[in-house]
Motif scaffolding. Structure first.
Motif, PDB file in Angstrom:
ATOM      1  N   LYS A   9       0.836  -1.204   0.000  1.00 50.31           N
ATOM      2  CA  LYS A   9       0.000   0.000   0.000  1.00 50.31           C
ATOM      3  C   LYS A   9       0.866   1.247   0.000  1.00 50.31           C
ATOM      4  CE  LYS A   9      -4.357  -1.382   0.431  1.00 50.31           C
ATOM      5  NZ  LYS A   9      -5.343  -1.164  -0.569  1.00 50.31           N
ATOM      6  N   MET A  10       1.922   1.238   0.791  1.00 52.49           N
ATOM      7  CA  MET A  10       2.799   2.410   0.856  1.00 52.49           C
ATOM      8  C   MET A  10       3.468   2.670  -0.491  1.00 52.49           C
ATOM      9  SD  MET A  10       2.310   3.903   3.587  1.00 52.49           S
ATOM     10  CE  MET A  10       3.546   5.160   3.435  1.00 52.49           C
ATOM     11  N   LYS A  11       3.878   1.601  -1.178  1.00 50.00           N
ATOM     12  CA  LYS A  11       4.477   1.781  -2.506  1.00 50.00           C
ATOM     13  C   LYS A  11       3.448   2.376  -3.462  1.00 50.00           C
ATOM     14  CE  LYS A  11       8.413  -1.064  -3.370  1.00 50.00           C
ATOM     15  NZ  LYS A  11       9.167   0.088  -3.707  1.00 50.00           N
ATOM     16  N   GLU A  12       2.202   1.910  -3.365  1.00 52.92           N
ATOM     17  CA  GLU A  12       1.148   2.447  -4.229  1.00 52.92           C
ATOM     18  C   GLU A  12       0.862   3.908  -3.878  1.00 52.92           C
ATOM     19  OE1 GLU A  12      -3.345   1.448  -5.809  1.00 52.92           O
ATOM     20  OE2 GLU A  12      -2.386   0.039  -4.450  1.00 52.92           O
ATOM     21  N   VAL A  13       0.859   4.231  -2.582  1.00 52.15           N
ATOM     22  CA  VAL A  13       0.657   5.616  -2.151  1.00 52.15           C
ATOM     23  C   VAL A  13       1.766   6.490  -2.705  1.00 52.15           C
ATOM     24  CG1 VAL A  13       0.699   7.173  -0.160  1.00 52.15           C
ATOM     25  CG2 VAL A  13      -0.686   5.100  -0.078  1.00 52.15           C
ATOM     26  N   GLN A  14       3.009   6.028  -2.595  1.00 53.86           N
ATOM     27  CA  GLN A  14       4.142   6.805  -3.111  1.00 53.86           C
ATOM     28  C   GLN A  14       4.004   7.037  -4.612  1.00 53.86           C
ATOM     29  OE1 GLN A  14       7.423   4.367  -1.779  1.00 53.86           O
ATOM     30  NE2 GLN A  14       7.960   5.849  -0.188  1.00 53.86           N
ATOM     31  N   ASP A  19       2.668  10.780  -9.035  1.00 54.36           N
ATOM     32  CA  ASP A  19       1.853  11.141 -10.202  1.00 54.36           C
ATOM     33  C   ASP A  19       1.045  12.408  -9.940  1.00 54.36           C
ATOM     34  OD1 ASP A  19       2.828   8.887 -11.473  1.00 54.36           O
ATOM     35  OD2 ASP A  19       1.013   7.692 -11.140  1.00 54.36           O
ATOM     36  N   ALA A  20       0.447  12.487  -8.754  1.00 52.95           N
ATOM     37  CA  ALA A  20      -0.373  13.654  -8.412  1.00 52.95           C
ATOM     38  C   ALA A  20       0.476  14.918  -8.350  1.00 52.95           C
ATOM     39  CB  ALA A  20      -1.090  13.429  -7.080  1.00 52.95           C
ATOM     40  N   GLN A  21       1.675  14.817  -7.779  1.00 50.08           N
ATOM     41  CA  GLN A  21       2.553  15.975  -7.694  1.00 50.08           C
ATOM     42  C   GLN A  21       2.973  16.445  -9.084  1.00 50.08           C
ATOM     43  OE1 GLN A  21       5.537  14.444  -5.022  1.00 50.08           O
ATOM     44  NE2 GLN A  21       4.659  15.537  -3.273  1.00 50.08           N
ATOM     45  N   GLU A  22       3.180  15.498  -9.986  1.00 45.90           N
ATOM     46  CA  GLU A  22       3.581  15.867 -11.349  1.00 45.90           C
ATOM     47  C   GLU A  22       2.458  16.592 -12.091  1.00 45.90           C
ATOM     48  OE1 GLU A  22       4.978  12.221 -13.063  1.00 45.90           O
ATOM     49  OE2 GLU A  22       6.866  12.298 -11.949  1.00 45.90           O
ATOM     50  N   THR A  23       1.208  16.346 -11.690  1.00 42.35           N
ATOM     51  CA  THR A  23       0.087  16.997 -12.375  1.00 42.35           C
ATOM     52  C   THR A  23      -0.376  18.273 -11.671  1.00 42.35           C
ATOM     53  OG1 THR A  23      -1.557  15.631 -11.229  1.00 42.35           O
ATOM     54  CG2 THR A  23      -0.737  14.816 -13.353  1.00 42.35           C
ATOM     55  N   LEU A  24       0.270  18.642 -10.569  1.00 37.72           N
ATOM     56  CA  LEU A  24      -0.116  19.872  -9.871  1.00 37.72           C
ATOM     57  C   LEU A  24       0.006  21.102 -10.770  1.00 37.72           C
ATOM     58  CD1 LEU A  24       1.297  19.482  -6.257  1.00 37.72           C
ATOM     59  CD2 LEU A  24      -1.096  19.612  -6.945  1.00 37.72           C
ATOM     60  N   GLY A  25       0.898  21.066 -11.716  1.00 40.30           N
ATOM     61  CA  GLY A  25       1.069  22.195 -12.629  1.00 40.30           C
ATOM     62  C   GLY A  25      -0.132  22.437 -13.524  1.00 40.30           C
ATOM     63  N   THR A  26      -1.009  21.443 -13.629  1.00 43.49           N
ATOM     64  CA  THR A  26      -2.190  21.594 -14.478  1.00 43.49           C
ATOM     65  C   THR A  26      -3.383  22.169 -13.723  1.00 43.49           C
ATOM     66  OG1 THR A  26      -3.031  19.356 -14.041  1.00 43.49           O
ATOM     67  CG2 THR A  26      -1.467  19.625 -15.877  1.00 43.49           C
ATOM     68  N   ILE A  27      -3.295  22.240 -12.411  1.00 42.56           N
ATOM     69  CA  ILE A  27      -4.384  22.796 -11.602  1.00 42.56           C
ATOM     70  C   ILE A  27      -4.162  24.295 -11.496  1.00 42.56           C
ATOM     71  CG2 ILE A  27      -5.450  22.818  -9.315  1.00 42.56           C
ATOM     72  CD1 ILE A  27      -4.394  19.977  -8.960  1.00 42.56           C
ATOM     73  N   THR A  28      -5.176  25.078 -11.786  1.00 47.61           N
ATOM     74  CA  THR A  28      -5.022  26.531 -11.705  1.00 47.61           C
ATOM     75  C   THR A  28      -6.118  27.151 -10.855  1.00 47.61           C
ATOM     76  OG1 THR A  28      -6.328  26.919 -13.705  1.00 47.61           O
ATOM     77  CG2 THR A  28      -3.948  26.668 -13.994  1.00 47.61           C
ATOM     78  N   ARG A  86      -4.246  20.467  -2.067  1.00 41.93           N
ATOM     79  CA  ARG A  86      -4.452  19.460  -1.007  1.00 41.93           C
ATOM     80  C   ARG A  86      -5.532  18.465  -1.417  1.00 41.93           C
ATOM     81  NH1 ARG A  86      -2.127  21.034   3.960  1.00 41.93           N
ATOM     82  NH2 ARG A  86      -1.657  23.251   3.996  1.00 41.93           N
ATOM     83  N   GLU A  87      -6.616  18.965  -1.966  1.00 41.10           N
ATOM     84  CA  GLU A  87      -7.713  18.096  -2.397  1.00 41.10           C
ATOM     85  C   GLU A  87      -7.251  17.176  -3.523  1.00 41.10           C
ATOM     86  OE1 GLU A  87     -11.404  16.244  -2.683  1.00 41.10           O
ATOM     87  OE2 GLU A  87     -10.446  17.365  -1.063  1.00 41.10           O
ATOM     88  N   HIS A  88      -6.465  17.694  -4.447  1.00 40.43           N
ATOM     89  CA  HIS A  88      -5.930  16.898  -5.549  1.00 40.43           C
ATOM     90  C   HIS A  88      -5.078  15.745  -5.007  1.00 40.43           C
ATOM     91  CE1 HIS A  88      -4.293  16.063  -9.544  1.00 40.43           C
ATOM     92  NE2 HIS A  88      -3.080  16.131  -9.030  1.00 40.43           N
ATOM     93  N   LEU A  89      -4.204  16.034  -4.060  1.00 42.82           N
ATOM     94  CA  LEU A  89      -3.344  15.007  -3.483  1.00 42.82           C
ATOM     95  C   LEU A  89      -4.149  14.022  -2.639  1.00 42.82           C
ATOM     96  CD1 LEU A  89      -0.213  17.126  -2.519  1.00 42.82           C
ATOM     97  CD2 LEU A  89      -0.528  15.660  -4.522  1.00 42.82           C
ATOM     98  N   ARG A  90      -5.170  14.517  -1.935  1.00 48.20           N
ATOM     99  CA  ARG A  90      -6.012  13.636  -1.124  1.00 48.20           C
ATOM    100  C   ARG A  90      -6.745  12.640  -2.021  1.00 48.20           C
ATOM    101  NH1 ARG A  90     -10.822  12.511  -0.147  1.00 48.20           N
ATOM    102  NH2 ARG A  90     -11.732  14.221  -1.316  1.00 48.20           N
ATOM    103  N   GLN A  91      -7.282  13.139  -3.122  1.00 46.53           N
ATOM    104  CA  GLN A  91      -7.997  12.258  -4.046  1.00 46.53           C
ATOM    105  C   GLN A  91      -7.069  11.218  -4.665  1.00 46.53           C
ATOM    106  OE1 GLN A  91     -10.014  14.772  -6.857  1.00 46.53           O
ATOM    107  NE2 GLN A  91     -11.657  15.282  -5.426  1.00 46.53           N
ATOM    108  N   ALA A  92      -5.819  11.583  -4.875  1.00 47.13           N
ATOM    109  CA  ALA A  92      -4.858  10.659  -5.478  1.00 47.13           C
ATOM    110  C   ALA A  92      -4.579   9.464  -4.580  1.00 47.13           C
ATOM    111  CB  ALA A  92      -3.561  11.386  -5.798  1.00 47.13           C
TER     112      ALA A  92
END
Length: 110
Positions: A9-14, A19-28, A86-92
Motif C-alpha cells: 500500500k505504501m508503494k502504491e501511495v508513493q 503522479d499527483a505531484q507531477e500533475t499539480l502544474g495543471t491545476i489553476t 491538497r484536495e488533488h493530493l487527497r484524491q490521489a
C-alpha cells in the motif's frame, strides 16, 4: 492488515503521490482584487501564470494602488490553490490508507 500488504500500500501511495505531484502544474486558480480589475492566475506548483490588469488602472498616479491590488490578488490565488492542491493530493491517495488520526501528508506537497 499484514506487513507485506502495508508495504504494498505504501508503494502504491508513493506512486500515486508522485503522479499527483507531477500533475499539480495543471491545476489553476485565479484570485481577483479591486472588484475584478486585477486578476492573478497561479498553478498548483505555486507559480504565477498570468496577471490581468484592467486598462483603466494603468495610470502613473495610481501606481501604488495597482501594486497593492496585484499583491492582494496574488495572495488570494495562492490561498485558493493551496486548498485545491491538497484536495488533488487527497484524491490521489483516497482509499489506499486507513483513516489514521494524526496522519498528515502535507509534507508531500511542493
Amino acid at each position: 492488515m499484514n506487513m507485506m500488504d502495508m508495504f504494498g500500500k505504501m508503494k502504491e501511495v508513493q506512486s500515486r503521490m508522485k503522479d499527483a505531484q507531477e500533475t499539480l502544474g495543471t491545476i489553476t486558480e485565479t484570485g481577483e482584487s479591486g472588484a475584478g480589475l486585477v486578476k492573478v492566475t497561479v498553478n498548483g506548483l505555486k507559480n504565477v501564470l498570468r496577471i490581468e490588469i484592467d486598462p483603466d488602472l494603468i495610470r502613473p498616479d495610481d501606481r501604488e494602488m495597482l501594486q497593492d491590488l496585484i499583491v492582494a490578488a496574488t495572495n488570494k490565488a495562492m490561498g485558493n490553490i493551496e486548498t485545491k492542491a491538497r484536495e488533488h493530493l487527497r484524491q490521489a491517495t483516497e482509499g489506499l490508507l486507513p483513516n489514521i488520526p494524526g496522519l498528515n501528508l502535507d509534507g508531500l506537497m511542493p
